[in-house]
Design a protein around this motif. Sequence first.
Motif, PDB file in Angstrom:
ATOM      1  N   THR A  78      90.566 -20.597 -44.014  1.00 44.00           N
ATOM      2  CA  THR A  78      91.839 -21.242 -44.330  1.00 44.00           C
ATOM      3  C   THR A  78      91.672 -22.747 -44.483  1.00 44.00           C
ATOM      4  OG1 THR A  78      92.462 -21.628 -42.020  1.00 44.00           O
ATOM      5  CG2 THR A  78      93.045 -19.478 -42.979  1.00 44.00           C
ATOM      6  N   ALA A  79      92.649 -23.364 -45.136  1.00 44.86           N
ATOM      7  CA  ALA A  79      92.611 -24.818 -45.313  1.00 44.86           C
ATOM      8  C   ALA A  79      92.657 -25.539 -43.976  1.00 44.86           C
ATOM      9  CB  ALA A  79      93.780 -25.259 -46.191  1.00 44.86           C
ATOM     10  N   SER A  80      93.463 -25.062 -43.048  1.00 41.43           N
ATOM     11  CA  SER A  80      93.579 -25.727 -41.747  1.00 41.43           C
ATOM     12  C   SER A  80      92.239 -25.713 -41.016  1.00 41.43           C
ATOM     13  CB  SER A  80      94.661 -25.069 -40.889  1.00 41.43           C
ATOM     14  OG  SER A  80      94.382 -23.699 -40.680  1.00 41.43           O
ATOM     15  N   GLN A  81      91.484 -24.623 -41.141  1.00 33.99           N
ATOM     16  CA  GLN A  81      90.164 -24.553 -40.502  1.00 33.99           C
ATOM     17  C   GLN A  81      89.177 -25.507 -41.172  1.00 33.99           C
ATOM     18  OE1 GLN A  81      90.093 -20.274 -41.026  1.00 33.99           O
ATOM     19  NE2 GLN A  81      89.949 -19.947 -38.811  1.00 33.99           N
ATOM     20  N   HIS A  82      89.252 -25.608 -42.488  1.00 33.66           N
ATOM     21  CA  HIS A  82      88.393 -26.553 -43.211  1.00 33.66           C
ATOM     22  C   HIS A  82      88.744 -28.004 -42.856  1.00 33.66           C
ATOM     23  CE1 HIS A  82      87.181 -23.117 -45.681  1.00 33.66           C
ATOM     24  NE2 HIS A  82      86.195 -23.868 -46.141  1.00 33.66           N
ATOM     25  N   LEU A  83      90.037 -28.290 -42.758  1.00 36.54           N
ATOM     26  CA  LEU A  83      90.453 -29.664 -42.472  1.00 36.54           C
ATOM     27  C   LEU A  83      90.131 -30.064 -41.036  1.00 36.54           C
ATOM     28  CD1 LEU A  83      93.831 -29.895 -44.406  1.00 36.54           C
ATOM     29  CD2 LEU A  83      91.548 -30.621 -45.113  1.00 36.54           C
ATOM     30  N   ALA A 134      87.550 -28.926 -39.426  1.00 31.27           N
ATOM     31  CA  ALA A 134      86.105 -29.180 -39.490  1.00 31.27           C
ATOM     32  C   ALA A 134      85.821 -30.527 -40.141  1.00 31.27           C
ATOM     33  CB  ALA A 134      85.407 -28.063 -40.264  1.00 31.27           C
ATOM     34  N   LEU A 135      86.555 -30.857 -41.211  1.00 29.32           N
ATOM     35  CA  LEU A 135      86.376 -32.142 -41.896  1.00 29.32           C
ATOM     36  C   LEU A 135      86.654 -33.298 -40.941  1.00 29.32           C
ATOM     37  CD1 LEU A 135      85.977 -33.761 -44.580  1.00 29.32           C
ATOM     38  CD2 LEU A 135      88.468 -33.584 -44.878  1.00 29.32           C
ATOM     39  N   TYR A 136      87.746 -33.215 -40.222  1.00 28.10           N
ATOM     40  CA  TYR A 136      88.102 -34.277 -39.272  1.00 28.10           C
ATOM     41  C   TYR A 136      87.016 -34.438 -38.209  1.00 28.10           C
ATOM     42  CZ  TYR A 136      90.340 -36.614 -35.356  1.00 28.10           C
ATOM     43  OH  TYR A 136      90.615 -37.472 -34.317  1.00 28.10           O
ATOM     44  N   GLN A 137      86.529 -33.324 -37.678  1.00 27.37           N
ATOM     45  CA  GLN A 137      85.499 -33.378 -36.634  1.00 27.37           C
ATOM     46  C   GLN A 137      84.202 -33.964 -37.176  1.00 27.37           C
ATOM     47  OE1 GLN A 137      85.587 -29.228 -35.496  1.00 27.37           O
ATOM     48  NE2 GLN A 137      86.965 -29.622 -33.774  1.00 27.37           N
ATOM     49  N   VAL A 138      83.859 -33.611 -38.426  1.00 25.97           N
ATOM     50  CA  VAL A 138      82.650 -34.156 -39.058  1.00 25.97           C
ATOM     51  C   VAL A 138      82.767 -35.664 -39.220  1.00 25.97           C
ATOM     52  CG1 VAL A 138      81.388 -34.265 -41.249  1.00 25.97           C
ATOM     53  CG2 VAL A 138      81.923 -32.046 -40.237  1.00 25.97           C
ATOM     54  N   ILE A 139      83.908 -36.138 -39.739  1.00 22.53           N
ATOM     55  CA  ILE A 139      84.090 -37.578 -39.944  1.00 22.53           C
ATOM     56  C   ILE A 139      84.076 -38.317 -38.613  1.00 22.53           C
ATOM     57  CG2 ILE A 139      85.690 -39.351 -40.764  1.00 22.53           C
ATOM     58  CD1 ILE A 139      86.582 -37.351 -42.923  1.00 22.53           C
ATOM     59  N   ARG A 140      84.776 -37.783 -37.626  1.00 20.71           N
ATOM     60  CA  ARG A 140      84.827 -38.438 -36.311  1.00 20.71           C
ATOM     61  C   ARG A 140      83.441 -38.550 -35.692  1.00 20.71           C
ATOM     62  NH1 ARG A 140      88.185 -35.618 -31.550  1.00 20.71           N
ATOM     63  NH2 ARG A 140      86.421 -34.195 -31.806  1.00 20.71           N
ATOM     64  N   SER A 141      82.640 -37.495 -35.821  1.00 21.58           N
ATOM     65  CA  SER A 141      81.295 -37.533 -35.238  1.00 21.58           C
ATOM     66  C   SER A 141      80.348 -38.416 -36.037  1.00 21.58           C
ATOM     67  CB  SER A 141      80.712 -36.118 -35.143  1.00 21.58           C
ATOM     68  OG  SER A 141      80.514 -35.562 -36.432  1.00 21.58           O
ATOM     69  N   ALA A 142      80.699 -38.687 -37.312  1.00 19.17           N
ATOM     70  CA  ALA A 142      79.822 -39.490 -38.172  1.00 19.17           C
ATOM     71  C   ALA A 142      80.017 -40.991 -37.984  1.00 19.17           C
ATOM     72  CB  ALA A 142      80.058 -39.132 -39.638  1.00 19.17           C
ATOM     73  N   VAL A 143      81.112 -41.398 -37.356  1.00 14.82           N
ATOM     74  CA  VAL A 143      81.403 -42.825 -37.199  1.00 14.82           C
ATOM     75  C   VAL A 143      80.271 -43.522 -36.439  1.00 14.82           C
ATOM     76  CG1 VAL A 143      82.945 -44.495 -36.093  1.00 14.82           C
ATOM     77  CG2 VAL A 143      83.898 -42.523 -37.308  1.00 14.82           C
ATOM     78  N   LEU A 144      79.794 -44.634 -36.985  1.00 16.95           N
ATOM     79  CA  LEU A 144      78.673 -45.365 -36.402  1.00 16.95           C
ATOM     80  C   LEU A 144      79.164 -46.415 -35.410  1.00 16.95           C
ATOM     81  CD1 LEU A 144      76.506 -46.015 -39.591  1.00 16.95           C
ATOM     82  CD2 LEU A 144      76.147 -44.248 -37.857  1.00 16.95           C
ATOM     83  N   THR A 145      78.617 -46.391 -34.227  1.00 19.29           N
ATOM     84  CA  THR A 145      78.957 -47.393 -33.213  1.00 19.29           C
ATOM     85  C   THR A 145      78.382 -48.748 -33.606  1.00 19.29           C
ATOM     86  OG1 THR A 145      78.902 -45.688 -31.504  1.00 19.29           O
ATOM     87  CG2 THR A 145      78.782 -47.973 -30.765  1.00 19.29           C
ATOM     88  N   GLY A 146      79.218 -49.777 -33.556  1.00 20.96           N
ATOM     89  CA  GLY A 146      78.743 -51.135 -33.838  1.00 20.96           C
ATOM     90  C   GLY A 146      78.723 -51.512 -35.305  1.00 20.96           C
ATOM     91  N   GLU A 147      79.085 -50.577 -36.198  1.00 17.02           N
ATOM     92  CA  GLU A 147      79.139 -50.871 -37.626  1.00 17.02           C
ATOM     93  C   GLU A 147      80.573 -50.694 -38.115  1.00 17.02           C
ATOM     94  OE1 GLU A 147      76.687 -52.121 -39.147  1.00 17.02           O
ATOM     95  OE2 GLU A 147      74.970 -51.592 -37.891  1.00 17.02           O
ATOM     96  N   SER A 187      93.309 -22.242 -51.660  1.00 19.32           N
ATOM     97  CA  SER A 187      94.648 -22.398 -52.234  1.00 19.32           C
ATOM     98  C   SER A 187      95.641 -23.130 -51.335  1.00 19.32           C
ATOM     99  CB  SER A 187      95.210 -21.029 -52.618  1.00 19.32           C
ATOM    100  OG  SER A 187      95.264 -20.174 -51.488  1.00 19.32           O
ATOM    101  N   ASP A 188      95.594 -22.888 -50.024  1.00 12.96           N
ATOM    102  CA  ASP A 188      96.594 -23.519 -49.151  1.00 12.96           C
ATOM    103  C   ASP A 188      96.269 -24.981 -48.822  1.00 12.96           C
ATOM    104  OD1 ASP A 188      94.451 -22.435 -47.764  1.00 12.96           O
ATOM    105  OD2 ASP A 188      95.585 -22.061 -45.928  1.00 12.96           O
ATOM    106  N   LEU A 189      95.229 -25.526 -49.446  1.00 13.59           N
ATOM    107  CA  LEU A 189      94.903 -26.939 -49.248  1.00 13.59           C
ATOM    108  C   LEU A 189      96.015 -27.845 -49.778  1.00 13.59           C
ATOM    109  CD1 LEU A 189      92.493 -28.506 -48.040  1.00 13.59           C
ATOM    110  CD2 LEU A 189      91.539 -28.665 -50.348  1.00 13.59           C
ATOM    111  N   ILE A 190      96.778 -27.353 -50.755  1.00 20.90           N
ATOM    112  CA  ILE A 190      97.854 -28.166 -51.338  1.00 20.90           C
ATOM    113  C   ILE A 190      98.984 -28.413 -50.336  1.00 20.90           C
ATOM    114  CG2 ILE A 190      97.360 -27.361 -53.673  1.00 20.90           C
ATOM    115  CD1 ILE A 190      99.784 -25.547 -53.481  1.00 20.90           C
ATOM    116  N   GLU A 191      99.024 -27.681 -49.249  1.00 23.86           N
ATOM    117  CA  GLU A 191     100.090 -27.838 -48.259  1.00 23.86           C
ATOM    118  C   GLU A 191      99.875 -29.058 -47.360  1.00 23.86           C
ATOM    119  OE1 GLU A 191     100.333 -24.199 -46.082  1.00 23.86           O
ATOM    120  OE2 GLU A 191     100.453 -22.957 -47.901  1.00 23.86           O
TER     121      GLU A 191
END
Length: 380
Positions: A114-119, A121-134, A158-162
């Motif tokens: 589902t879109a909610s599961q993908h989003l 995961a996306l949020y968790q990926v971005i949050r974990s990718a943030v570089l300390t000190g940059e 398909s439900d990503l548009i929501e």
Amino acid sequence: MNRVNIRKINELNVLREIFNKAPTSRASVTSELGLTKSTVYSIFSVLTEEGLIYDIGQGSSTRSGGRKPALTNFNANVGYTINTKINSHTISCMLNWLDGSVITYQEYPVTGETASQHLLALYQVIRSAVLTGEKLLGISVGIYGVVHDNKVVKATISDLIEFNLVEVLHSRFDVPVVLENEANMSALHIRDFPGNERVKNAVSVSLLDGIGAGIIIDGNLYTGVHSEAGEVGHTPFYGLDHPVPIEDLCSDLAVMARLSRLKGYEIDIADIRKGFDTEDTDIERVLDQFSTGIVMILQNLVLSFDPEKIVISSQILRAIPELLTAIAARIKPFAHKHTPIELSDNPDQAALLGGCALISRKILGLPTGELVFKKRNTPQ
């Protein structure tokens, strides 16, 4: 045009010149842009204060002698961008310095469809990718679908548009966020990471999770009035009992899904290559339909846009390059001039680099015009 606007235009032109030509000197920029020395020196001071440029020492004097010029470099390390792509089963993520230099690249699995599961995961990926000190400067997100005014209009999930994806990420990370179609991002990669070859008219064709084309015309990304230009995957395929969208038969994902249903077990790219070599009947039949569909798409793109080249992203064609040779041969009689058709070296990274160029241009205030990003792992 008032003086404030003229000053801003001059600043952007100077920044572009340094970005593309660095290391360079004040004298060289003055000569290239035809501005006064005082204007250029003043702009250099502003860009230095903003942390976008820095002096690196002296260059060589001219043949006639004179003082050696001070050389200035673009400060790629002023901050970084996080560039992502939502795939059917994974999230792709690349971190880049502001000049495009790659910091890290990784694929992350997504649990669920589902879109909610993908989003999530996306949020968790971005949050974990943030570089300390940059300093995080911006985020780009690529999707398989249609993006208009930075919002999802249509998507293979398909439900990503929501979801207002841009607003959610902006509120969480407080940086600019851009959203774009995956094929368009790959087209921007062709334009903005050119290597030794500058291309002003090109088409990027993605056959990965769906089928789409990114179109560069006269150096600009062409998306059409409703951002649906290049949505060639919706072209009807008439080779079966009833017409179906061509991407339902001829994308990499669709081919693997069809073969998995036929065989009764999960098929991957290695299985398709093996079946091609051993002349497996099911695989040959499906690949024949795949090739016919791709011929239809490429033939129409060549005749419609007459590009300098077409670059294809496809796991299947990368695994079986003999298919691309046969496809190109079938297209050749319909084109007045030969159009080179190439395979992307790394389809996933190409889209992410295009996203990097898109968000970096927004950050720099240079959405159009020539910017030459760097294909390297460490900024110099």
